[in-house]
Design a protein around this motif. Structure first.
Motif, mmCIF file in Angstrom:
data_model
loop_
_atom_site.group_PDB
_atom_site.id
_atom_site.type_symbol
_atom_site.label_atom_id
_atom_site.label_comp_id
_atom_site.label_asym_id
_atom_site.label_seq_id
_atom_site.Cartn_x
_atom_site.Cartn_y
_atom_site.Cartn_z
ATOM 1 N N SER A 1 9.794 3.034 -2.230
ATOM 2 C CA SER A 1 9.129 3.390 -3.468
ATOM 3 C C SER A 1 9.399 2.350 -4.531
ATOM 4 O O SER A 1 10.442 1.700 -4.544
ATOM 5 N N SER A 2 8.495 2.225 -5.457
ATOM 6 C CA SER A 2 8.661 1.265 -6.541
ATOM 7 C C SER A 2 9.798 1.697 -7.439
ATOM 8 O O SER A 2 10.030 2.880 -7.681
ATOM 9 N N SER A 3 10.526 0.732 -7.969
ATOM 10 C CA SER A 3 11.635 1.045 -8.858
ATOM 11 C C SER A 3 11.158 1.662 -10.159
ATOM 12 O O SER A 3 11.936 2.218 -10.901
ATOM 13 N N PRO B 1 9.682 -4.602 -0.421
ATOM 14 C CA PRO B 1 9.717 -5.931 -1.027
ATOM 15 C C PRO B 1 10.860 -6.041 -2.030
ATOM 16 O O PRO B 1 11.398 -5.035 -2.485
ATOM 17 N N GLU B 2 11.212 -7.249 -2.380
ATOM 18 C CA GLU B 2 12.294 -7.480 -3.320
ATOM 19 C C GLU B 2 11.986 -6.801 -4.643
ATOM 20 O O GLU B 2 10.892 -6.904 -5.184
ATOM 21 N N GLY B 3 12.969 -6.081 -5.171
ATOM 22 C CA GLY B 3 12.771 -5.380 -6.430
ATOM 23 C C GLY B 3 12.365 -3.937 -6.258
ATOM 24 O O GLY B 3 12.144 -3.234 -7.236
ATOM 25 N N LEU C 1 0.819 -1.215 0.000
ATOM 26 C CA LEU C 1 0.000 0.000 0.000
ATOM 27 C C LEU C 1 0.850 1.260 0.000
ATOM 28 O O LEU C 1 0.421 2.300 -0.495
ATOM 29 N N MET C 2 2.063 1.171 0.552
ATOM 30 C CA MET C 2 2.912 2.354 0.642
ATOM 31 C C MET C 2 3.722 2.601 -0.620
ATOM 32 O O MET C 2 4.453 3.582 -0.720
ATOM 33 N N ARG C 3 3.626 1.748 -1.609
ATOM 34 C CA ARG C 3 4.339 1.985 -2.862
ATOM 35 C C ARG C 3 3.844 3.267 -3.513
ATOM 36 O O ARG C 3 2.640 3.490 -3.639
ATOM 37 N N GLY C 4 4.782 4.070 -3.968
ATOM 38 C CA GLY C 4 4.401 5.286 -4.661
ATOM 39 C C GLY C 4 4.157 6.468 -3.757
ATOM 40 O O GLY C 4 4.011 7.582 -4.225
#
Length: 667
Positions: free
Chosen positions: A415-417, A407-409, A377-380
């Motif tokens: 934040s998302s890659s 998480p991995e990646g 949920l915290m991505r971005g």
């Protein structure tokens, strides 16, 4: 395995029968006075009295006409014959209890199987100490009946009772020490009664499990008996854990609020020493002079509560608040206690989403999901704007949060890659990060068909997803035996904190005001269910726990949205109506499956119910009182297999599938 267990049970019962036949005494009784007044000299009305005798039963051969068989308990009945739901509440002339009894701080995983038994053990020892019998005790015998015996092992009932007998309290016990203390008792075969008197305790000999029988008052019955040096029965008493951490005795059903939440009666406010108050005078009757021992606004039903709000131009929260003042709390006390309850709820959510443990305790090996859900949920989000390590979990909480690894990646900042904008225009923490190409998605179905298949996509309703995550987090902490708020029970402890957190984080512009309004309003609804039906899964199935919690949360949400009292009660009605018939069938006797997910769904239902009620403009066909009565009748008709016994067909099917043996207490 079952045959071996029965042999051990038979031996334990013979031991108890031998003790009972060797002595003669008058059991420990709880005497409820008729006056309800507080007497002078430190003794208070309703004081529990014990009469003991050192005379041996074999001195009077006529005292017992026959020896009972080893499998017979004359005070117990077959479990399926008990269907009097809410009988312990029928003597109450109104529903008012303290909100701080309904929302009490305790320990997981169960309010009725953990918190209640621990309180019962502490109360029993307190009585022995007060009457000078503690030092004479050499042996203690514990018998568990019905649901307590059927699912007690998975619900930590033995740990709770033994630590209660050692003087521990659910609100103050260090939850981290429970496993080691219990293991020491089993290994050393020694129990420290009241924290100071050592006795020998052998679990195989001194705890009897009667899952096939119940005592007549309630399915969650337990009997404590203590014996002296020569086998004399010094005292015995029966207790019933009726849900939400409340414990009653046959002689104190009416006074459960005062006796069993305020364990130390010497410090209980006088207004809580009596619960047989009169209700509001009927229309046309002459006004009565205020009774100093009555709450100012007693209510017995939803209709009478609504009438009070109209008559006095008050909200439901205001009604409950003024009743709390009557219980001896100051304005500062009420605010402090409400904030303390919310703080424990919020800390529980924080603990759940930040846990480093991968699995929950128990044979199921259930994986924790709250940390993973929260990270997703915290991505971005922009974590650096809130905290350099972790986005803030609790509003106004000064406690620094521990880091949750991405998480991995994904980047170290959570934040998302693929969040390229931050790398190029942000604070530089993502400099040099490579934007990975998105993977092609696999479409299942024929592309040549007239009905073309839908492309896979991720759906997210952010606020509602957080709501589910919060509820799961709380119940994972509960399942692991952590610090919890019974709201109104532990098995349903995730619904109310999740909805309140949702309000604080996504809706409210005045969090403290919302917390006060929400908790007081929800408490009023819980009081109505406690009096009119039950909040015990052993009596009413899961509708009595998650269903009631959903109803309470619906009302609290509507109140925080500024809805009228009538709309608030309608929100509560919708919340319970669509949980009617919900069974309690915990897999392997653990408060995990399906309990954790049910709290998530209960929280979502609560918000939806409140929104429906506010959109209906007070147009409805079923009242809250009718829904509560429907729940009571449904509970009475429900098979005992679906009342927290782990005996349902669903459980048997799953147990065979995943190779889990049926729960049989290892006594």
């Amino acid at each position: 395995m079952l045959a071996a267990t029965r042999l051990r049970l038979a031996h334990s019962r013979r031991v108890v029968a031998a003790h009972l036949l060797a002595t003669r005494c008058i059991p420990l009784r709880y005497v409820t006075p008729s006056s309800g007044r507080v007497s002078v000299g430190g003794k208070i009305a309703g004081t529990r009295h014990l009469t003991s005798s050192s005379a041996r039963r074999n001195d009077d051969p006529n005292a017992v006409s026959r020896r009972p068989s080893e499998d017979e308990d004359r005070d117990a009945i077959p479990a399926e014959e008990l269907n009097s739901v809410g009988a312990h509440e029928q003597q109450h002339e109104h529903a008012v209890i303290s909100a701080f009894d309904l929302f009490s701080i305790g320990v997981g995983p169960s309010s009725s199987h953990t918190v209640g038994p621990m309180r019962a053990g502490k109360i029993f020892i307190g009585d022995l100490e007060a009457l000078g019998l503690l030092e004479k005790v050499k042996t203690v015998k514990i018998t568990l009946y019905g649901s307590l015996a059927a699912t007690g092992k998975g619900h930590h009932t033995p740990q709770a009772i033994l630590l209660g007998l050692e003087g521990s309290d659910p609100e103050t016990i260090d939850t981290g020490t429970i496993p080691s203390r219990y293991a020491a008792i089993l290994e050393n075969k020694s129990l420290l009664l009241g924290g100071r008197h050592h006795i020998t305790y052998d679990m195989d000999r001194d705890m009897v499990w009667r899952w096939d029988q119940v005592l007549k008052t309630h399915p969650n019955g337990m009997r404590f008996s203590v014996f002296g040096e020569d086998g004399d029965l010094l005292a015995t008493n029966e207790y019933f854990s009726v849900g939400g951490g409340f414990v009653v005795n046959e002689k104190t059903k009416v006074d459960e609020n005062l006796f069993y939440k305020g364990v130390d009666k010497s410090i209980v406010h006088g207004a809580r020493l009596h619960q047989s108050h009169a209700s509001e005078p009927a229309p046309g009757d002459p006004p009565q002079a205020p009774d100093p021992i009555q709450p100012p606004y007693p209510f017995v039903s939803g209709d009478s509560l609504l009438a009070l709000t109209k008559k006095h131009n008050m909200t439901i929260a205001q009604i409950v608040y003024d009743n709390e003042l009557h219980f001896g709390y100051s304005h500062e006390d009420i605010h402090e206690k409400l904030m303390r309850i919310w703080s424990v709820m919020d800390d529980c959510i924080r603990t759940g989403v930040s846990s480093a443990e991968e699995k929950l305790p128990g044979r199921l090996g259930l994986r924790r999901r709250a940390p993973m859900l929260y990270r997703r949920l915290m991505r971005g989000f922009y974590p650096g704007l809130v905290s350099p390590n972790l986005p803030q979990v609790g509003a106004g909480d000064s406690m620094s949060a521990g880091r949750i690894d991405a998480p991995e990646g994904f980047g170290a900042n959570g934040s998302s890659s693929s969040w390229g904008a931050e790398s190029e225009y942000g604070n530089g923490s993502g400099a040099g990060r490579r934007i990975s190409a998105s993977r092609p998605t696999r479409v299942i179905g024929s592309l040549e068909h007239p009905v073309t298949p839908m492309h896979p996509r991720k759906t997210m309703i952010p606020a509602m997803d957080f709501l589910s995550c919060y509820a799961i987090a709380v119940n994972e902490v509960n399942a692991s035996g952590g610090r919890i708020v019974t709201s109104p029970t532990n098995g349903a402890a995730g619904v109310i904190p999740a909805v309140l957190k949702y309000i604080v984080e996504f809706i409210s512009d005045d969090p403290e005001r919302s917390v006060v309004t929400f908790l007081l309003t929800a408490a009023a609804i819980g009081m109505l269910f406690k009096r009119g039906s039950t909040i015990s899964a052993a009596e009413g199935g899961c509708q009595a726990e998650v269903g009631v919690a959903c109803s309470m949360a619906s009302a609290g949400f509507a109140a925080c949205m500024g809805a009228s009292p009538e709309t608030v009660l309608q929100a509560a009605e919708i919340g319970i109506e669509h949980n009617l018939g919900l069974t309690c069938d915990p897999i392997d006797g653990l408060v995990q499956v399906p309990c954790i997910e049910r709290n998530s769904l209960g929280a979502v239902k609560a918000v939806t119910a409140a929104q429906l009620s506010m959109a209906s403009q007070n147009v409805y066909s079923v009242t809250l009182d009718e829904a509560i009565e429907a729940m009571r009748l449904t509970a009475a008709d429900m098979s005992v297999k679906y009342k927290e016994t782990s005996l349902s067909v669903r459980l048997n099917t799953i147990a065979r599938t995943v190779k889990i043996p049926l729960t049989v207490p290892a006594c």
